[in-house]
Design a protein around this motif. Sequence first.
Motif, PDB file in Angstrom:
ATOM      1  N   SER A  15     -18.728  29.842  12.726  1.00  0.00           N
ATOM      2  CA  SER A  15     -19.038  31.250  12.480  1.00  0.00           C
ATOM      3  C   SER A  15     -18.116  32.136  13.304  1.00  0.00           C
ATOM      4  CB  SER A  15     -20.486  31.567  12.879  1.00  0.00           C
ATOM      5  OG  SER A  15     -21.371  30.845  12.065  1.00  0.00           O
ATOM      6  N   TYR A  16     -17.782  33.276  12.722  1.00  0.00           N
ATOM      7  CA  TYR A  16     -17.080  34.328  13.470  1.00  0.00           C
ATOM      8  C   TYR A  16     -18.108  35.432  13.650  1.00  0.00           C
ATOM      9  CZ  TYR A  16     -12.882  32.027  11.526  1.00  0.00           C
ATOM     10  OH  TYR A  16     -11.922  31.129  11.155  1.00  0.00           O
ATOM     11  N   GLY A  17     -18.754  35.500  14.782  1.00  0.00           N
ATOM     12  CA  GLY A  17     -19.834  36.471  14.950  1.00  0.00           C
ATOM     13  C   GLY A  17     -20.882  36.264  13.867  1.00  0.00           C
ATOM     14  N   LYS A  18     -21.118  37.301  13.073  1.00  0.00           N
ATOM     15  CA  LYS A  18     -22.159  37.206  12.040  1.00  0.00           C
ATOM     16  C   LYS A  18     -21.663  36.557  10.756  1.00  0.00           C
ATOM     17  CE  LYS A  18     -24.936  41.075  13.638  1.00  0.00           C
ATOM     18  NZ  LYS A  18     -24.986  42.545  13.614  1.00  0.00           N
ATOM     19  N   VAL A  19     -20.344  36.386  10.660  1.00  0.00           N
ATOM     20  CA  VAL A  19     -19.780  35.786   9.435  1.00  0.00           C
ATOM     21  C   VAL A  19     -19.740  34.261   9.572  1.00  0.00           C
ATOM     22  CG1 VAL A  19     -17.747  35.626   7.941  1.00  0.00           C
ATOM     23  CG2 VAL A  19     -18.332  37.801   9.017  1.00  0.00           C
ATOM     24  N   THR A  20     -20.447  33.586   8.676  1.00  0.00           N
ATOM     25  CA  THR A  20     -20.392  32.130   8.672  1.00  0.00           C
ATOM     26  C   THR A  20     -19.285  31.690   7.715  1.00  0.00           C
ATOM     27  OG1 THR A  20     -22.733  31.997   9.145  1.00  0.00           O
ATOM     28  CG2 THR A  20     -21.704  30.014   8.274  1.00  0.00           C
ATOM     29  N   ALA A  21     -18.314  30.957   8.255  1.00  0.00           N
ATOM     30  CA  ALA A  21     -17.153  30.576   7.451  1.00  0.00           C
ATOM     31  C   ALA A  21     -17.246  29.143   6.935  1.00  0.00           C
ATOM     32  CB  ALA A  21     -15.873  30.759   8.265  1.00  0.00           C
ATOM     33  N   LEU A  22     -17.863  28.241   7.694  1.00  0.00           N
ATOM     34  CA  LEU A  22     -18.064  26.862   7.234  1.00  0.00           C
ATOM     35  C   LEU A  22     -19.534  26.500   7.433  1.00  0.00           C
ATOM     36  CD1 LEU A  22     -14.887  25.053   8.720  1.00  0.00           C
ATOM     37  CD2 LEU A  22     -15.196  25.913   6.382  1.00  0.00           C
ATOM     38  N   PRO A  40     -10.847  29.180  -3.415  1.00  0.00           N
ATOM     39  CA  PRO A  40     -10.310  30.542  -3.537  1.00  0.00           C
ATOM     40  C   PRO A  40     -10.135  31.218  -2.176  1.00  0.00           C
ATOM     41  CG  PRO A  40     -12.641  30.523  -4.072  1.00  0.00           C
ATOM     42  CD  PRO A  40     -12.245  29.093  -3.835  1.00  0.00           C
ATOM     43  N   ASN A  41      -9.572  32.413  -2.209  1.00  0.00           N
ATOM     44  CA  ASN A  41      -9.460  33.272  -1.042  1.00  0.00           C
ATOM     45  C   ASN A  41     -10.764  33.352  -0.275  1.00  0.00           C
ATOM     46  OD1 ASN A  41      -7.254  34.901  -0.197  1.00  0.00           O
ATOM     47  ND2 ASN A  41      -7.113  35.598  -2.312  1.00  0.00           N
ATOM     48  N   GLY A  42     -10.683  33.143   1.023  1.00  0.00           N
ATOM     49  CA  GLY A  42     -11.869  33.342   1.850  1.00  0.00           C
ATOM     50  C   GLY A  42     -12.866  32.197   1.811  1.00  0.00           C
ATOM     51  N   ALA A  43     -12.531  31.103   1.139  1.00  0.00           N
ATOM     52  CA  ALA A  43     -13.465  29.975   1.036  1.00  0.00           C
ATOM     53  C   ALA A  43     -13.682  29.292   2.387  1.00  0.00           C
ATOM     54  CB  ALA A  43     -12.940  28.959   0.026  1.00  0.00           C
ATOM     55  N   GLY A  44     -12.661  29.383   3.262  1.00  0.00           N
ATOM     56  CA  GLY A  44     -12.771  28.753   4.580  1.00  0.00           C
ATOM     57  C   GLY A  44     -11.719  27.702   4.852  1.00  0.00           C
ATOM     58  N   LYS A  45     -10.686  27.657   4.020  1.00  0.00           N
ATOM     59  CA  LYS A  45      -9.646  26.625   4.151  1.00  0.00           C
ATOM     60  C   LYS A  45      -8.907  26.725   5.489  1.00  0.00           C
ATOM     61  CE  LYS A  45      -7.555  27.983   0.377  1.00  0.00           C
ATOM     62  NZ  LYS A  45      -8.430  29.152   0.125  1.00  0.00           N
ATOM     63  N   THR A  46      -8.449  27.935   5.813  1.00  0.00           N
ATOM     64  CA  THR A  46      -7.732  28.117   7.079  1.00  0.00           C
ATOM     65  C   THR A  46      -8.656  27.835   8.263  1.00  0.00           C
ATOM     66  OG1 THR A  46      -6.228  29.720   6.088  1.00  0.00           O
ATOM     67  CG2 THR A  46      -6.439  29.773   8.499  1.00  0.00           C
ATOM     68  N   ASP A 163      -1.331  24.149   5.636  1.00  0.00           N
ATOM     69  CA  ASP A 163      -2.237  25.187   5.144  1.00  0.00           C
ATOM     70  C   ASP A 163      -1.527  26.074   4.128  1.00  0.00           C
ATOM     71  OD1 ASP A 163      -4.493  26.737   4.827  1.00  0.00           O
ATOM     72  OD2 ASP A 163      -4.215  27.875   6.678  1.00  0.00           O
ATOM     73  N   GLU A 164      -1.914  25.932   2.890  1.00  0.00           N
ATOM     74  CA  GLU A 164      -1.395  26.733   1.770  1.00  0.00           C
ATOM     75  C   GLU A 164       0.125  26.898   1.753  1.00  0.00           C
ATOM     76  OE1 GLU A 164      -3.658  29.838   0.079  1.00  0.00           O
ATOM     77  OE2 GLU A 164      -5.285  29.628   1.534  1.00  0.00           O
ATOM     78  N   PRO A 165       0.847  25.799   1.684  1.00  0.00           N
ATOM     79  CA  PRO A 165       2.312  25.890   1.738  1.00  0.00           C
ATOM     80  C   PRO A 165       2.939  26.607   0.538  1.00  0.00           C
ATOM     81  CG  PRO A 165       1.644  23.655   1.168  1.00  0.00           C
ATOM     82  CD  PRO A 165       0.400  24.392   1.579  1.00  0.00           C
TER      83      PRO A 165
HETATM   84  P1  ATP Z   1      -7.260  32.484   2.334  1.00  0.00           P
HETATM   85  O1  ATP Z   1      -6.872  31.664   1.191  1.00  0.00           O
HETATM   86  O2  ATP Z   1      -7.429  33.935   1.996  1.00  0.00           O
HETATM   87  O3  ATP Z   1      -6.460  32.236   3.572  1.00  0.00           O
HETATM   88  P2  ATP Z   1      -9.322  30.766   3.368  1.00  0.00           P
HETATM   89  O4  ATP Z   1      -9.973  29.871   2.374  1.00  0.00           O
HETATM   90  O5  ATP Z   1      -8.283  30.182   4.242  1.00  0.00           O
HETATM   91  O6  ATP Z   1      -8.777  32.042   2.641  1.00  0.00           O
HETATM   92  P3  ATP Z   1     -10.548  31.666   5.806  1.00  0.00           P
HETATM   93  O7  ATP Z   1      -9.323  32.401   6.208  1.00  0.00           O
HETATM   94  O8  ATP Z   1     -10.863  30.414   6.513  1.00  0.00           O
HETATM   95  O9  ATP Z   1     -10.505  31.344   4.238  1.00  0.00           O
HETATM   96  O10 ATP Z   1     -11.774  32.648   5.892  1.00  0.00           O
HETATM   97  C1  ATP Z   1     -13.130  32.240   5.674  1.00  0.00           C
HETATM   98  C2  ATP Z   1     -14.072  33.403   5.984  1.00  0.00           C
HETATM   99  O11 ATP Z   1     -14.060  33.665   7.395  1.00  0.00           O
HETATM  100  C3  ATP Z   1     -13.687  34.712   5.316  1.00  0.00           C
HETATM  101  O12 ATP Z   1     -14.861  35.364   4.944  1.00  0.00           O
HETATM  102  C4  ATP Z   1     -12.962  35.472   6.413  1.00  0.00           C
HETATM  103  O13 ATP Z   1     -13.071  36.862   6.258  1.00  0.00           O
HETATM  104  C5  ATP Z   1     -13.685  35.015   7.644  1.00  0.00           C
HETATM  105  N1  ATP Z   1     -12.809  35.043   8.837  1.00  0.00           N
HETATM  106  C6  ATP Z   1     -11.681  34.328   9.014  1.00  0.00           C
HETATM  107  N2  ATP Z   1     -11.136  34.568  10.223  1.00  0.00           N
HETATM  108  C7  ATP Z   1     -11.943  35.459  10.824  1.00  0.00           C
HETATM  109  C8  ATP Z   1     -11.934  36.121  12.095  1.00  0.00           C
HETATM  110  N3  ATP Z   1     -10.973  35.879  13.004  1.00  0.00           N
HETATM  111  N4  ATP Z   1     -12.940  36.985  12.371  1.00  0.00           N
HETATM  112  C9  ATP Z   1     -13.912  37.220  11.470  1.00  0.00           C
HETATM  113  N5  ATP Z   1     -13.996  36.643  10.254  1.00  0.00           N
HETATM  114  C10 ATP Z   1     -13.023  35.770   9.936  1.00  0.00           C
END
Ligand code: ATP
Length: 238
Positions: A15-22, A40-46, A163-165
């Motif tokens: 989680s990033y604060g209140k945002v749960t990413a995985l 897709p974008n924002g799924a959590g790959k990075t 990561d997304e080459p």
């Molecule tokens: P992209 O293809 O756009 O890079 P992604 O699949 O890699 O997307 P992430 O970058 O892992 O996705 O992001 C996952 C979620 O976590 C998103 O909702 C993003 O906004 C959030 N997030 C990522 N990094 C941070 C951060 N440093 N602070 C707050 N939220 C974050």
Amino acid sequence: ASGSIVLEATDVQVSYGKVTALRGVDLELGEGELVSLIGPNGAGKTTFCDTVNGFLPFGGSVQYRGMEVGSTSRDELVDRGMIYCTEERDLFGFMDVEDNLRLGAYAIDDEDYVDQQLEFVYDLFPRLEERTEQNARSMSGGEQQMLAIGRALMGDPDLLVLDEPTIGLAPVILEDISQAIDPIQEQGVSILLTEQNVTFALDHADRMYLLENGEVVKTGTPEQLRGDDYIRETYLGG
Ligand code: ATP
């Protein structure tokens, strides 16, 4: 996965604060495998790549070659061959191609290895060999991506995290990146590849995981996913 396990993620939560990413991701990558994490974008790959490379605090477990990532230093992970090619590429813009490549081998003492691997990278990407003295920042996006991959290869990877080459690359450049994947795998390198470009991932992966909103919603071989109605409709344009 056959053979030994290189990377094993179990119930990974970030989680990033209140945002749960995985939200509890399980993923396994075997010796010599290319596993692709698509979504897709924002799924959590990075976030997943950052986590396995030891850059983020997380819940659950990530084991790399039997070492728990959460209690292993970054130096140790790199030393054991976990090499991360980030989406940002992290090149040294005012340094030339060859210096960027040699920096990738900063921790390697074996000069013969470094010279051989430099040759391997130049064979893989002839566009880099044509530009050994060109500053990284003056290169096209695609050339910079080749340089970033090349530099990662100079670090003697055991597990290469890409990561997304292909993001933002023109089709011709995408082809240059594409033809480099098999030779890298043939060197014995295991690969974790994240992609939004599902076709590219299908072409190269041994197994795939579809990540949506921080959760793995599908997993299988490219053959299985190509035949999946949801994947076809949502990611392959019907
Ligand atoms: P992209 O293809 O756009 O890079 P992604 O699949 O890699 O997307 P992430 O970058 O892992 O996705 O992001 C996952 C979620 O976590 C998103 O909702 C993003 O906004 C959030 N997030 C990522 N990094 C941070 C951060 N440093 N602070 C707050 N939220 C974050």
